[in-house]
Design a protein around this motif. Structure first.
Motif, PDB file in Angstrom:
ATOM      1  N   ASP A 172      -2.153   4.568  10.739  1.00 27.99           N
ATOM      2  CA  ASP A 172      -2.316   3.376   9.508  1.00 27.99           C
ATOM      3  C   ASP A 172      -1.896   1.867   9.084  1.00 27.99           C
ATOM      4  O   ASP A 172      -2.201   1.011   8.923  1.00 27.99           O
ATOM      5  N   PHE A 173       0.058   2.088   9.110  1.00 22.49           N
ATOM      6  CA  PHE A 173       1.001   1.017   9.742  1.00 22.49           C
ATOM      7  C   PHE A 173       0.189  -0.137  10.153  1.00 22.49           C
ATOM      8  O   PHE A 173       0.364  -0.813   9.883  1.00 22.49           O
ATOM      9  N   CYS A 222       3.887  -1.329   4.392  1.00 22.93           N
ATOM     10  CA  CYS A 222       3.106   0.535   3.912  1.00 22.93           C
ATOM     11  C   CYS A 222       4.523   1.498   3.535  1.00 22.93           C
ATOM     12  O   CYS A 222       5.007   1.274   4.125  1.00 22.93           O
ATOM     13  N   TRP A 230      -0.123   9.064   8.097  1.00 20.22           N
ATOM     14  CA  TRP A 230      -0.447   7.202   7.598  1.00 20.22           C
ATOM     15  C   TRP A 230      -0.279   6.355   8.806  1.00 20.22           C
ATOM     16  O   TRP A 230      -0.463   5.593   8.574  1.00 20.22           O
ATOM     17  N   HIS A 280      -0.034  -5.275   5.565  1.00 18.79           N
ATOM     18  CA  HIS A 280       0.144  -5.168   4.201  1.00 18.79           C
ATOM     19  C   HIS A 280       2.599  -4.360   4.526  1.00 18.79           C
ATOM     20  O   HIS A 280       1.783  -3.533   4.680  1.00 18.79           O
ATOM     21  N   MET A 329       0.870  -1.568  -0.127  1.00 14.65           N
ATOM     22  CA  MET A 329      -0.149   0.084  -0.476  1.00 14.65           C
ATOM     23  C   MET A 329       0.652   1.482  -0.358  1.00 14.65           C
ATOM     24  O   MET A 329       1.513   1.787   0.863  1.00 14.65           O
TER      25      MET A 329
END
Length: 237
Positions: free
Chosen positions: A46-47, A55, A43, A53, A30
């Motif tokens: 969000d990791f 990131c 962000w 994923h 991502m």
């Protein structure tokens, strides 16, 4: 989750900064693009949420810890920043996530490099822009990432009336997630209908309690929505 590390990429104008986490994860990579004056660290939470994923989040020119040039702030200049970072990291194909103005930069990159796009996530942004003027600069002065008057005027002077939506028919089959805040005026019903017609393989999700930031106040709902989409992408690959 693996330790998040800083990445610095040398360019013709200076260094770009990005953060990279979950590098050994097996899920689809991502790449996150912040809003107009946002930075990579926006962000970081969000990791952890998407720990399956790899990131990457990018501070575009003039934001965060990235350098900024004396000129070169068009949508396409910002798209080149994305190109520089993903090339440096050797990312071949990934899910590209753009928030607000970052979605416009992300789509400009995607149009130039469609072979690298596994899927798109467009967060509360129509893919159009009107040229920024003095009023925008005056509003933006109070933003914590507005480093200097030169930086803001660079963005305003290099902006232009732009509509990338029609070009996005290139992505009619590309899995696309379009997120809108229920209390945001950024995207109207007619905008969503127009985007749905262009991105034929898209899913539109409206977060009824959210404003422009679709991840707030119900972050868990946001993560669940994103994960459902990512799981479908992973299954397809």
């Amino acid at each position: 989750m693996s330790e998040i590390r800083d990445v610095f990429v040398e360019t013709s104008f200076g260094r770009l900064h990005a953060i990279y986490g979950n590098s050994q994860a097996s899920g689809v990579p991502m790449v996150f693009i912040p809003g107009m004056l946002g930075k990579a660290e926006d962000w970081q939470n969000d990791f952890a949420s998407f720990s399956e994923h790899p990131c990457v989040a990018i501070s575009l020119r003039g934001r965060g810890r990235s350098d900024f040039p004396s000129s070169g702030f068009s949508v396409y200049d910002h798209a080149n920043d994305i190109k520089a970072v993903v090339a440096h990291l050797g990312l071949q194909r990934f899910v590209l996530v753009g928030f607000s103005q970052g979605a416009l930069y992300a789509v400009a990159y995607a149009l130039a490099h469609p072979e690298s796009i596994m899927a798109l996530v467009i967060q509360d942004k129509v893919l159009k822009q009107r040229k920024f003027g003095k009023e925008w600069v005056e509003r933006a002065r109070n933003h914590p990432s507005a480093k200097s008057e030169q930086f803001l005027w660079g963005i305003a002077n290099d902006s232009q009336d732009l509509n990338l939506l029609e070009e996005c028919r290139l992505f009619s089959k590309t899995p696309t997630l379009i997120l809108k805040g229920g209390n945001s005026a950024m995207m109207m019903e007619e905008d969503l209908a127009e985007m749905k017609e262009v991105f034929k393989n898209s899913k539109i999700e409206i977060f009824p309690l959210s404003g422009h930031d679709v991840s707030s106040p119900d972050y868990d709902l946001y993560v669940r929505t994103m994960k459902r989409f990512l799981n479908k992408i992973s299954q397809a690959h």
